[in-house]
Scaffold this active site. Structure first.
Site, PDB file in Angstrom:
ATOM      1  N   HIS A 170      -4.680   5.096  -6.555  1.00 29.32           N
ATOM      2  CA  HIS A 170      -4.602   5.905  -5.560  1.00 29.32           C
ATOM      3  C   HIS A 170      -4.090   7.352  -6.036  1.00 29.32           C
ATOM      4  O   HIS A 170      -4.320   8.569  -5.796  1.00 29.32           O
ATOM      5  CB  HIS A 170      -3.787   5.478  -4.344  1.00 29.32           C
ATOM      6  CG  HIS A 170      -4.515   4.639  -3.559  1.00 29.32           C
ATOM      7  ND1 HIS A 170      -5.452   4.980  -2.942  1.00 29.32           N
ATOM      8  CD2 HIS A 170      -4.092   3.315  -3.308  1.00 29.32           C
ATOM      9  CE1 HIS A 170      -6.016   3.816  -2.112  1.00 29.32           C
ATOM     10  NE2 HIS A 170      -5.096   2.894  -2.430  1.00 29.32           N
ATOM     11  N   SER A 185       2.071  -0.275   4.618  1.00 32.59           N
ATOM     12  CA  SER A 185       1.142   0.590   4.247  1.00 32.59           C
ATOM     13  C   SER A 185       1.547   2.194   4.217  1.00 32.59           C
ATOM     14  O   SER A 185       1.256   2.935   3.361  1.00 32.59           O
ATOM     15  CB  SER A 185      -0.227   0.346   4.532  1.00 32.59           C
ATOM     16  OG  SER A 185      -0.582  -1.074   4.595  1.00 32.59           O
ATOM     17  N   HIS A 189       6.183   1.209   0.678  1.00 34.64           N
ATOM     18  CA  HIS A 189       5.747   2.382   0.197  1.00 34.64           C
ATOM     19  C   HIS A 189       7.302   3.204   0.428  1.00 34.64           C
ATOM     20  O   HIS A 189       7.915   2.964   1.294  1.00 34.64           O
ATOM     21  CB  HIS A 189       4.636   2.921   1.005  1.00 34.64           C
ATOM     22  CG  HIS A 189       3.426   2.362   0.142  1.00 34.64           C
ATOM     23  ND1 HIS A 189       2.713   3.280  -0.627  1.00 34.64           N
ATOM     24  CD2 HIS A 189       2.718   1.310   0.318  1.00 34.64           C
ATOM     25  CE1 HIS A 189       1.633   2.296  -1.284  1.00 34.64           C
ATOM     26  NE2 HIS A 189       1.591   1.648  -0.288  1.00 34.64           N
TER      27      HIS A 189
END
Length: 347
Positions: free
Chosen positions: A14, A164, A193
């Site tokens: 990502h 997330s 995260h």
């Protein structure tokens, strides 16, 4: 013993718009294997079948990525991330054919029912299936337990709670992990995260609450503000007495070695990443939100608020454009009406 699942070659994708090369995948997989990492997750940031114009295209396909990693691994297991709808049963079949050991079937935290056929497909092939509940901050503990129980019933051998958006605080993590640990007969995992600077702390709290699986990435290489930093996590786990297959010295050797072939920059917690964490938006949305705000000439942080109201989940990039366009229209009407906000006119 705690299982460490290394998402550097998947979530890390990502951070560089899914541009990892075969050479980088081979080199990192070999180094992670030598460091004693349990599971090495590989693929497009959004998992099997994720490469697309909407989500970002990889320079190499799923087959080459997985074959490259498979050839590099000796003792570490090869894992993949799979989101039903983005990926198909044929994608899992390909992964199993190549020799993937662990399939992590991921759904939105209230949609575990769509995971059934893919968990069953993996188990029928004699491989390990984990269920993953994404955007776990969006559901209370009892709801998460009910969803996790579905995955357990389908045959999942563990369920991982994925924060997330990097939204969760330690108290939220403890409450949710404890609820799952108490209510399931399979292992529980946690994926953090770092949007609020709490990834390592949240991972440690998850372990204290009974989790047996933690996800991490070398140097925190991952979406948004990054993931749990592998080296920091292992150091903290050693301080707390958690037993793993690796050691701080081995993961430091791994991290230093990446400077010759990967060199992921340690993510900084930018204001945009803090905003996405605060409002509970998927970390990978940040560049899309920034681009849309610039193209439509709207306030980036107002756009975060609007998207939070829509309760976006992963894979809804089109709504970012929709809301940016709506904000731009409201701005234009406001100017035309002498500063009266559109929402005031419609109230």
């Amino acid at each position: 013993m705690i299982l460490i699942s290394d998402a550097t070659l998947r979530d890390g994708n990502h951070a560089i718009r899914h541009q990892l090369s075969a050479a980088q995948i081979h080199a990192y997989a070999r180094a992670a294997d030598e460091a004693g990492i349990d599971v090495v997750e590989v693929g497009h940031g959004n998992g099997l079948g994720g490469s697309s114009c909407l989500l970002g295209q990889t320079p190499i396909g799923d087959r080459l990525m997985l074959e490259t990693a498979r050839a590099a691994l000796r003792t570490s297991r090869l894992g993949v991330h799979f989101i039903p709808g983005l990926g198909k049963a044929a994608d899992i079949s390909l992964a199993l054919e190549i020799g993937v050991d662990v399939v992590r079937v991921a759904t939105h935290c209230t949609e575990a029912n769509v995971s059934a056929r893919f968990i069953e497909q993996t188990r029928t092939a004699g491989r390990t299936a984990f269920g993953v509940l994404m955007m776990s901050h969006m559901a209370p503990p009892d709801t998460l337990l009910a969803q996790a129980k579905l995955m357990e019933r389908y045959g999942a051998q563990a369920v991982v709670l994925m924060d997330s958006a990097g939204y969760s605080t330690p108290s939220l993590v403890r409450a949710k992990v404890e609820r799952l640990v108490d209510g399931l007969d399979i292992d529980v995992g946690f994926h953090a995260h770092n949007n609020l600077g709490l990834a390592v702390a949240n991972s440690l709290v998850a372990l204290e609450a009974g989790a047996r699986i933690v996800d991490a990435c070398v140097k925190g290489f991952g979406a948004g503000a990054g993931n749990t930093q592998l080296e920091t996590l292992v150091a903290a786990m050693e301080r707390e007495g958690h037993d793993t297959r690796t050691t701080f010295e081995r993961v430091m050797t791994l991290a230093r070695g990446t400077e010759t072939f990967l060199n992921p920059k340690t993510p900084h917690i930018q204001p945009a990443n803090i905003a996405s964490g605060l409002y509970g938006l998927f970390s990978g949305y940040v560049p899309h939100i920034q681009k849309a705000a610039q193209e439509f000439g709207v306030n980036e942080f107002e756009l975060y608020k609007r998207l939070a109201e829509r309760k976006l989940v992963a894979g809804q990039e089109d709504i970012i454009i929709e809301e940016a366009s709506r904000l731009a229209r409201e701005r234009d009407v406001q100017r035309a009406t002498g500063g009266v906000r559109v929402r005031e006119l419609s109230a």
